[in-house]
Scaffold this active site. Structure first.
Site, PDB file in Angstrom:
ATOM      1  N   LEU A   1      27.545   1.034   0.304  1.00  0.00           N
ATOM      2  CA  LEU A   1      29.033   1.128   0.868  1.00  0.00           C
ATOM      3  C   LEU A   1      30.024   0.644  -0.235  1.00  0.00           C
ATOM      4  CD1 LEU A   1      27.464   1.287   3.694  1.00  0.00           C
ATOM      5  CD2 LEU A   1      29.434   0.091   4.540  1.00  0.00           C
TER       6      LEU A   1
ATOM      7  N   ASN B   1      30.984  -7.744  -4.717  1.00  0.00           N
ATOM      8  CA  ASN B   1      31.609  -8.777  -5.591  1.00  0.00           C
ATOM      9  C   ASN B   1      32.964  -9.398  -5.318  1.00  0.00           C
ATOM     10  OD1 ASN B   1      33.450  -6.433  -5.779  1.00  0.00           O
ATOM     11  ND2 ASN B   1      33.423  -5.979  -7.805  1.00  0.00           N
TER      12      ASN B   1
ATOM     13  N   TYR C   1      39.889  10.613  -7.396  1.00  0.00           N
ATOM     14  CA  TYR C   1      39.005   9.583  -6.570  1.00  0.00           C
ATOM     15  C   TYR C   1      38.090  10.667  -5.551  1.00  0.00           C
ATOM     16  CZ  TYR C   1      38.269   7.127  -2.215  1.00  0.00           C
ATOM     17  OH  TYR C   1      37.446   6.629  -1.423  1.00  0.00           O
TER      18      TYR C   1
END
Ligand code: UDP
Length: 319
Positions: free
Chosen positions: A76, A32, A149
């Site tokens: 990825l 994107n 995260y």
């Protein structure tokens, strides 16, 4: 083979695209362009073995269509970079959890093989070294963004592993330690492109904390060659592998090395973590991988040392 690479316009994904095309495969990149850049893959545009699809892993219909058409998937696409994760925590969490869930759901639907990239952030504050794949994770509060995260990527790993255990979807998990090379940007925090750019402009080199914390940096070429070997190995399925260098260096010495290589007039300045990131930020003091497992299965020995790695980044930014 027809290969789908999510995040293929990113730093690592674009090198992987090059390698797979050179190996005679057809590559479809889904990206994107949030942190990835078209210029990373512009040289592949027009190659009949290459297709770029601008879109998000959050778009289920698109991911469905692309996964159905391919033989294998390298996943990825992710929000990476400590700076990015700290500045855009919500977007990062959603991309990393929901996005991976969608990709895994589709490889399950079409029973395709997938290699999913995770991170050494998984190990958290575990400063033992070298870290083995089944070593403990030591994390702070999930309300601290960095540990959120780490947890999001752990959820990705759990999903990938359980899809294999319960549904026999062939999944491979790879934990990437610090990876460096041409095309990496310093915009999301990564230290080597930041130091190299500062040095080339003779600006202050921003060392965070005491600079005594250490890391090991591996050239992206060594990383992607190993990713391809793992994807092609039957025995890698259902397993997790560390990939990284064992050449450890403190961040302070890294700054000095960059100055030396670039013959820069830059000076080191020390900046607190609070100023660099946010109040209460915690860093890892040490992060060294044990790579015995990947070496035993597919043979792994870095071919480019730290100096060569830094020089490749210097050349890239000089151009
Ligand atoms: N770092 C630094 N100056 C910078 C950027 C990063 O001193 O301008 C430090 C950072 O605090 C960390 C190390 O360099 O200790 C590696 O940071 P990076 O974000 O590249 O990777 P990670 O922390 O994920 O290993």
């Amino acid at each position: 083979m027809k290969v789908l690479i999510t995040g293929g316009a990113g730093f690592i994904g674009s090198h992987l695209s090059d390698e797979l095309i050179a190996g005679g495969n057809e590559v479809v990149v889904l990206d994107n362009l949030s942190t990835g850049r078209f210029e990373n893959i512009a040289h592949l545009d027009g190659n009949k073995s290459f297709q770029f699809v601008e879109g998000s892993i959050m778009n289920e219909m698109l991911v469905d269509k692309l996964v159905e058409r391919c033989d294998v998937v390298y996943h990825l696409a992710a929000a990476v970079g400590v700076d990015l994760v700290v500045k855009k925590p919500l977007e990062s969490l959603i991309t990393n959890i929901k996005g991976s869930e969608i990709v895994l759901d589709m490889v399950h639907r079409y029973h395709k093989k997938i290699l999913i990239t995770s991170t050494s952030e998984i190990y958290g504050k575990n400063t033992n070294g070298p870290l083995k794949e089944d070593d403990d994770r030591i994390l702070g509060s999930p309300l601290k963004v960095r540990w959120g995260y780490s947890t999001a990527k752990a959820v990705d790993e759990m999903l990938a592993y359980i899809y294999w255990k319960e549904k026999k979807v062939p999944t491979i998990i790879v934990r990437l330690f610090n990876t460096v090379g041409p095309r990496q940007t310093g915009a999301y925090g990564m230290v080597i492109p930041r130091f190299v750019n500062q040095a080339l402009k003779n600006e202050d080199i921003t060392v965070y904390g005491t600079g005594k914390q250490s890391r090991c940096f591996l050239h992206v070429k060594d990383v992607i060659k190993t990713l391809v070997k793992l994807m092609n190995s039957k025995d890698a399925v259902g397993q997790v592998f560390n990939i990284g260098s064992q050449e450890e260096i403190s961040i302070e010495n890294l700054a000095k090395k960059v100055i030396e290589i670039t013959k820069s007039k830059s000076k080191l300045v020390y900046i607190s973590y609070e100023k660099a990131y946010e109040e209460g930020f915690e860093d890892m003091q040490r992060r060294v991988p044990d790579t015995t497992k990947v070496n035993s299965l597919v043979g792994f020995k870095p071919t480019i040392d730290l100096e060569g790695t830094i020089k490749s980044v210097v050349e890239y930014y000089k151009k």
